[in-house]
Scaffold this active site. Structure first.
Site, mmCIF file in Angstrom:
data_model
loop_
_atom_site.group_PDB
_atom_site.id
_atom_site.type_symbol
_atom_site.label_atom_id
_atom_site.label_comp_id
_atom_site.label_asym_id
_atom_site.label_seq_id
_atom_site.Cartn_x
_atom_site.Cartn_y
_atom_site.Cartn_z
ATOM 1 N N GLU A 196 -12.271 10.731 -4.159
ATOM 2 C CA GLU A 196 -12.118 10.672 -2.704
ATOM 3 C C GLU A 196 -11.352 11.887 -2.191
ATOM 4 O O GLU A 196 -11.669 12.436 -1.132
ATOM 5 C CB GLU A 196 -11.394 9.384 -2.299
ATOM 6 C CG GLU A 196 -11.260 9.211 -0.795
ATOM 7 C CD GLU A 196 -10.656 7.884 -0.402
ATOM 8 O OE1 GLU A 196 -9.891 7.853 0.583
ATOM 9 O OE2 GLU A 196 -10.954 6.869 -1.083
ATOM 10 N N LYS A 248 0.840 -1.193 0.000
ATOM 11 C CA LYS A 248 0.000 0.000 0.000
ATOM 12 C C LYS A 248 0.877 1.245 0.000
ATOM 13 O O LYS A 248 1.944 1.264 0.627
ATOM 14 C CB LYS A 248 -0.907 0.023 1.240
ATOM 15 C CG LYS A 248 -1.732 1.300 1.408
ATOM 16 C CD LYS A 248 -2.556 1.275 2.687
ATOM 17 C CE LYS A 248 -3.324 2.576 2.866
ATOM 18 N NZ LYS A 248 -4.138 2.593 4.104
ATOM 19 N N GLU A 288 -8.588 11.195 13.025
ATOM 20 C CA GLU A 288 -7.705 10.063 13.306
ATOM 21 C C GLU A 288 -6.780 10.310 14.489
ATOM 22 O O GLU A 288 -6.015 11.276 14.511
ATOM 23 C CB GLU A 288 -6.876 9.730 12.062
ATOM 24 C CG GLU A 288 -6.077 8.454 12.212
ATOM 25 C CD GLU A 288 -5.503 7.974 10.898
ATOM 26 O OE1 GLU A 288 -4.613 7.113 10.915
ATOM 27 O OE2 GLU A 288 -5.957 8.459 9.834
ATOM 28 N N GLU A 319 -7.195 -2.792 2.479
ATOM 29 C CA GLU A 319 -6.590 -1.527 2.914
ATOM 30 C C GLU A 319 -6.670 -1.374 4.434
ATOM 31 O O GLU A 319 -5.701 -0.987 5.095
ATOM 32 C CB GLU A 319 -7.296 -0.354 2.229
ATOM 33 C CG GLU A 319 -6.724 1.005 2.611
ATOM 34 C CD GLU A 319 -7.436 2.161 1.938
ATOM 35 O OE1 GLU A 319 -7.181 3.319 2.328
ATOM 36 O OE2 GLU A 319 -8.263 1.917 1.031
#
Length: 568
Positions: free
Chosen positions: A544, A315, A365, A409
């Site tokens: 996104e 990733k 986050e 992911e």
């Protein structure tokens, strides 16, 4: 030299090449001869705590709490008197830090107070997110004393909603990567008996990359203990003043008190609640770096590397910087207040060193939260929009939960954090294994990870182990970092880096995503990124990015047709 060593994949260093930002001897000579702003900056600049002997404890670390008052004006008057008394009867130490605090019997928004203050001074702001509806795994691992600790005036630290600060009693900044020695320099000024003496700030995403002009004044990291601080609690407020001095850093107690009094005299007690509507600002242009035409090939290249036989890359997170030019300057604090409308489930922050742009953000986050020996982090990855109807929103949620690409992911992020915790904690709990976390505009896959450290000195280990997470960099981290450095045509700066505070008994850091750099005369740079894994589609990833920056752009008026132009 510190005993801990970390290689570039951990992004943090241990034996950095130091770079001084000022000359202490020149500062000391000029201190009493220049105007307010120069005098303030001079004393602050001479108090870079990273340059001190980190092994020498401070002579005094203390919090003094005064009786509660009814208004910020009364609190400011009481603090000015207390600072003057400190000058008359100084403690007999060559170094120290003393916090003077006055509770206020009314709740006032810390961000409203900050907006009323002098915007020439360095500023900081940190607001915790709401944890309603989520289990607090940290309570299972924090010590009993940590859960009952008080701040000296009968208010629990956990009732602290947000903090705003101006000025700098002591700051910590270098151009080299944040090291264990730098962490020890900060911890030297902190004490569990004075839990609200905290150092607020952040770090670069990649301290090994070249620092661009707009990020120069932030250094590789920047933390500050504010001179004047406003605390917002769940049902009350507090105004505080902090004085820090260290003769070896060429800032005596007398100079520090003089500087603090100068700042206190500038404090405005007229606080008005900020309007949370859209800003009266029109967008003249909006340009993306990379452009859409350049972003698609970058995603395809990343996918090719991920699919290559023998490649370890699973990733990589590719980001975008959007430059917004407006007809008038954007007020970063007013913009941040506007973001609070949809930010109950997110951290809000502002980091602004002397003479620097304001780095603001509204990030969902958490990187980590330490309370005594308990530490908690979380996995957050994969993105879908919210829907207007409940039925449609649930359909999107089901699609997110069952998507193989999004599960991949998310699993990379969760398992990476779990394995890192297992290396620094006695025991680790993951709960839930996977669920959906819904925000105002988007929803993500989510899980919480918690554990118990063997000792508080492991805090630097926490930070160096967790940053950068696969959610903002990729996996493995070093391979992803090198690809990001090669592909991305801009400096991330503190975007996607740790942003938060260090404290004596408690520290908390968010990940600096959903963020922007705001400066007078240049508009703003808005940052966003997406995770690229096998199965990613360039067009979907671009959409996104648009979704993620919409919380910033929708609060501005876009009266002029936007024609994306390349940025030189």
């Amino acid at each position: 030299m510190a005993s801990l060593r970390f290689s570039p994949p951990n992004f943090l260093g241990t034996n950095p090449r130091k770079c001084n930002f000022s000359s202490s001897s020149q500062i000391q000579t000029k201190f009493c001869t220049q105007n307010f702003n120069q005098r303030f900056q001079s004393c602050s600049m001479s108090m870079n705590g990273c340059e001190a002997d980190r092994k020498a404890p401070l002579g005094a670390t203390e919090t003094r709490t005064f009786p509660a008052v009814l208004s910020p004006e009364a609190a400011a008057a009481r603090l000015i008197s207390a600072v003057s008394d400190l000058k008359t009867d100084p403690p007999p130490f060559s170094s120290g830090i003393i916090r003077l605090q006055v509770p206020i019997d009314q709740k006032i928004g810390a961000i409203d107070w900050l907006h009323a203050q002098n915007d020439v001074l360095p500023r900081c702001f940190f607001s915790r997110r709401s944890e309603t509806g989520r289990p607090d795994l940290l309570l299972d691992f924090a010590s009993e004393n940590g859960n009952k600790r008080r701040n000296g005036c009968g208010l629990s630290d956990h009732n602290l909603v947000s903090v705003a600060g101006i000025g700098s009693a002591v700051f910590f900044r270098e151009v080299s990567p944040f090291s264990h020695d730098d962490w020890k320099s900060i911890r030297r000024f902190l004490c569990s008996k004075s839990p609200l003496i905290r150092a607020y700030g952040g770090m670069r995403f990649d301290p090994y990359s070249r620092i661009s002009t707009e990020w120069e004044r932030f250094g590789s990291f920047y933390f500050t203990v504010p001179q004047v601080e406003f605390n917002e609690f769940t049902g009350s407020s507090m105004l505080a003043a902090t004085v820090a001095w260290d003769n070896q850093l060429a800032c005596s107690l007398e100079d520090a008190i003089e500087s603090l009094l100068e700042v206190m005299l500038q404090v405005s007690s007229v606080v008005k609640r900020l309007q949370r509507e859209s800003l009266v600002v029109s967008v003249l242009s909006k340009n993306h770096v990379p452009s859409k035409g350049a972003y698609h090939p970058a995603v395809r290249r990343a996918l090719q590397l991920i699919k290559e036989r023998g490649s370890s890359l699973d990733k990589v997170v590719l980001a975008r910087c959007s430059r917004i030019i407006t007809d008038i300057d954007i007020d970063p604090i007013a913009w941040l207040a506007r973001l609070q409308l949809e930010g109950q489930d997110a951290y809000q922050f502002c980091v602004q060193p002397p003479g620097a742009p304001a780095f603001i953000g509204n990030t969902p986050e958490r990187l980590f939260h330490r309370n005594q020996l308990g530490v908690c982090s979380e996995a957050l990855a994969a993105t879908r929009p919210r829907a207007e109807s409940v039925a449609h929103d649930m359909q999107i949620e089901r699609d997110l939960l069952t998507s193989p690409k999004d599960d991949l992911e998310f699993s990379i992020v969760r398992e990476n954090i779990r394995s890192k915790f297992e290396g620094i904690c006695e025991s680790v709990v993951v709960k839930p294994n996977k669920t959906v976390r819904k925000l105002a505009r988007v929803q993500h896959l989510y899980s919480q990870i918690a554990g118990r450290l063997t000792q508080e000195d492991d805090e630097f280990n926490i930070l160096s182990t967790l940053h950068p997470t696969p959610a903002v960099c990729g996996y493995p981290a070093e391979e992803a970092r090198l690809l990001i450095k090669e592909i991305e045509p801009f400096d991330r700066g503190m975007y996607a880096g740790p942003v938060g505070f260090f404290g004596g008994g408690e520290s908390e850091f968010a990940v600096g995503i959903r963020s922007a750099l705001v400066e007078k005369g240049i508009g703003a740079l808005v940052y966003a990124g997406t995770g690229i894994v096998a199965g990613s589609d360039p067009s979907s990833e671009w959409n996104e990015l648009e979704l993620k920056i919409s919380q910033f752009t929708k609060s501005l008026k876009q009266e002029v047709a936007l024609q994306p132009q390349p940025i030189n």
